[in-house]
Each structure stands twice: as C-alpha cells, then as structure tokens.
Scaffold this motif. Structure first.
Motif, mmCIF file in Angstrom:
data_model
loop_
_atom_site.group_PDB
_atom_site.id
_atom_site.type_symbol
_atom_site.label_atom_id
_atom_site.label_comp_id
_atom_site.label_asym_id
_atom_site.label_seq_id
_atom_site.Cartn_x
_atom_site.Cartn_y
_atom_site.Cartn_z
ATOM 1 N N LYS A 9 0.829 -1.199 0.000
ATOM 2 C CA LYS A 9 0.000 0.000 0.000
ATOM 3 C C LYS A 9 0.865 1.251 0.000
ATOM 4 O O LYS A 9 0.404 2.340 -0.317
ATOM 5 C CB LYS A 9 -0.946 -0.004 1.201
ATOM 6 C CG LYS A 9 -1.964 -1.139 1.133
ATOM 7 C CD LYS A 9 -2.866 -1.147 2.354
ATOM 8 C CE LYS A 9 -3.867 -2.285 2.290
ATOM 9 N NZ LYS A 9 -4.723 -2.364 3.479
ATOM 10 N N GLU A 22 -3.892 2.850 -3.078
ATOM 11 C CA GLU A 22 -5.172 2.476 -2.519
ATOM 12 C C GLU A 22 -5.936 1.670 -3.560
ATOM 13 O O GLU A 22 -5.735 1.837 -4.762
ATOM 14 C CB GLU A 22 -5.997 3.710 -2.128
ATOM 15 C CG GLU A 22 -5.266 4.748 -1.317
ATOM 16 C CD GLU A 22 -4.603 5.806 -2.195
ATOM 17 O OE1 GLU A 22 -3.835 6.622 -1.649
ATOM 18 O OE2 GLU A 22 -4.827 5.793 -3.427
ATOM 19 N N SER A 23 -6.846 0.819 -3.105
ATOM 20 C CA SER A 23 -7.647 0.037 -4.040
ATOM 21 C C SER A 23 -8.671 0.923 -4.724
ATOM 22 O O SER A 23 -9.053 1.983 -4.206
ATOM 23 C CB SER A 23 -8.357 -1.100 -3.299
ATOM 24 O OG SER A 23 -9.365 -0.580 -2.447
ATOM 25 N N ALA A 26 -11.772 1.369 -2.578
ATOM 26 C CA ALA A 26 -11.584 2.319 -1.483
ATOM 27 C C ALA A 26 -11.681 3.750 -1.988
ATOM 28 O O ALA A 26 -12.278 4.616 -1.329
ATOM 29 C CB ALA A 26 -10.235 2.081 -0.811
ATOM 30 N N ASN A 308 -9.340 1.522 2.569
ATOM 31 C CA ASN A 308 -8.289 0.693 1.997
ATOM 32 C C ASN A 308 -7.755 -0.314 3.014
ATOM 33 O O ASN A 308 -7.379 -1.430 2.656
ATOM 34 C CB ASN A 308 -7.156 1.577 1.489
ATOM 35 C CG ASN A 308 -6.187 0.806 0.594
ATOM 36 O OD1 ASN A 308 -6.598 0.218 -0.396
ATOM 37 N ND2 ASN A 308 -4.910 0.821 0.945
#
Length: 311
Positions: A9, A22-23, A26, A308
């Motif tokens: 991350k 971050e995803s 998210a 996240n």
C-alpha cells in the motif's frame, strides 16, 4: 522464478518518500461517501453562494440581500425561505456525488501514473523535497480539467438554483434534447478555472502534509492533520479560482436561448461593475463554500485510506 508478491500500500521511492497505493473500491467508496455527506450538509450554502455570484446589482440593504438570496420567497416565513434553498437537489445529488468520485477518487489514478512514469522528472525539476507535492498538485490539475465531462449536470443545478424560470416547465430529457451540446456552454472557462483551482487544492493539501507535518506517507495523516491540510488546500483553491468561477457561473445561469460569450461577460463586468466584480461572493465562499470543500476533501482524504485498510 520468484513468487509474485502483493503490491504494498505504500512503496519507498528513490527520494526516500512514500508512494501511496489504494484500491479502486476504497477510492470510489471514500470519495462517494464524502460527496453524499457534503450534499446533505451544504446544499443550501451552495445555493446562497451561487445566487450572490449571479447578482449583478449593488446590495445596500438587508431587505435587498434577502431578495437576492431567497428570490420570490423573500417574504415567506423562515421555514419557507429555508426550503427555498433546496432547488435542483436531484441535479445536485447526481452532480456532486459523481464529481467527488471523479475528482477525489480519480486524482489518485493520475497520481499513480505520474509517480510511475515521471517522478524522477519532478524530483530533478523541483528537488526531491518538493517534487512529491508538485506531482500531487499536477495530478489534481489534470483531473480538474477533465471534470468538464460533468458540466451539463452542473449547468442544470446552477440554473435551478439561480434562474428556475429558464426551465419553463420542461423536464430534464426535454432540455437535453433541445439543448444538446449547448449544455456544455462555458466549458472552456470551466476548464480554465479548474486547472489552477484543482492544482491549488491538491497542492495546498500536499504542501501542508509535506512541510507542516513532515509526512513522507500522506495516507498516514491523522484526522486532524487531514483537516488542517484540507483547510490549506480549499482556501488556496477558492482564492485562485474565484475570478473565473464568477465568469463561469454567469455564463451558466442565463436562459438557454442567450448565447453570450465569456469574453462578452468579462467585458460587461469590467464596464458596469469594475474589477471587484470578479471577486463577488468570495467572502461568502470562503466562509461557507470553503468549509464545504474542506469538509468533503477532509472526509475523502481520511476515508479512502480507512476503507483501503479494511478492504
């Protein structure tokens, strides 16, 4: 063949800082939640600011100010006047939530691209200590320019807030069919406003985290640090974008059949109102719209890393 490892991350870069990761989920959830919360709390404030910016007369009394803000409901009881500040709520909901998802959730994608492909150039040009903040600001500026894709929703929202007579009983689909690309009127001025405004928003926030709190990983900022950084970014953004925001609002709030160019609007403002007209509504924006932008930006910066961690 070595086994593949999950993407961290936060990755260390050559300059010793952190590269936030971050995803997608998210980013969308954090930005969308911030947009929804902003809408519910601040839509009346936004209406007041837009009506003050659209006003072309000198306000010399409280009764005149009351008429500018509440229009035909100026003499209604206080509850009637309050609910008159919610015109165009449907357009505002669609625009605000999509805008925040696009802007706050989209900027990290542009940031990722610049981090991966151009971080060295930023470090060499601005120095290792400044490169990251400038990169965040540049990503914000680029995403801000692209925000013009949502312009029709913004146009409809502003007209409902400031000039409801422009609708004349027509529904949304009828207006879209009649006006077509006319709903993008003022797109150039919008892009011109968004580029420096978004640069200042993301750049001001990044600078506060970089220089005030000395954070190498911006996602590690606390709620308080994000709040202070959001104040810095939103204040800088509103001041930088104020003149072009007034021009943009006046182009968008006219009746649909009026095709007045931005250059003509500027000429008339200088001739009839003076240069101070370009900063009309700035104080109310700093006092009212400023907290709105600070609020949503603070939530987005805090919620995206939070989501996240749990996803």
């Amino acid at each position: 063949m070595s086994p593949s490892l999950p993407a961290p991350k936060a990755l260390a870069n050559a300059a010793g800082g952190k590269v936030e990761r971050e995803s997608t989920s998210a980013r969308i959830l954090g930005a969308g939640t911030a947009g929804l919360a902003e809408l519910l709390v601040f839509h009346p404030v936004d209406t007041i600011a837009k009506r003050l910016m659209s006003n072309q007369t000198r306000v010399t009394s409280s009764s005149q100010l009351n008429s500018v803000i509440f229009k035909s409901h100026a003499s209604d009881p206080i509850t009637g006047r309050f609910f008159s500040l919610f015109p165009g709520l449907g357009y505002a909901a669609a625009y605000k939530i999509l805008q925040r998802i696009y802007k706050f959730g989209g900027q990290p994608f542009v940031r990722d691209y610049l981090q991966t492909n151009h971080r060295g150039e930023f470090d060499r040009t601005f120095g290792a200590s400044n490169g990251k903040a400038i990169l965040h600001a540049t990503a914000g500026s680029l995403i801000g320019i692209g925000e013009i894709v949502l312009l029709p929703l913004d146009v409809l929202k502003i007209k409902r807030q400031t000039n409801p007579e422009a609708f004349r009983g027509r529904g949304v689909m009828k207006i879209v069919a009649d006006e077509g690309f006319g709903l993008y009127r003022g797109w150039g001025w919008t892009a011109a406003r968004n580029a420096p405004g978004s640069f200042a928003l993301f750049g001001g926030s990044a600078a506060a985290k970089q220089y005030l709190f000395e954070l190498s990983d911006y996602n590690s900022a606390t709620w308080f640090q994000n709040f202070i950084a959001s104040i810095a970014g939103s204040s800088a953004s509103l001041i930088v974008s104020a003149p072009l925001d007034v021009v943009k609002t006046r182009i968008q709030n006219r009746n649909f059949e009026i095709k007045e160019s931005g250059a003509k609007v500027i000429s008339n403002m200088i001739r009839h109102e003076g240069f101070s007209a370009f900063f009309k509504g700035l104080v109310p924006k700093l006092l009212m719209t400023g907290p709105k932008l600070t609020f949503s930006f603070w939530l987005a910066q805090t919620l995206i890393p939070a989501f996240n961690k749990v996803m």
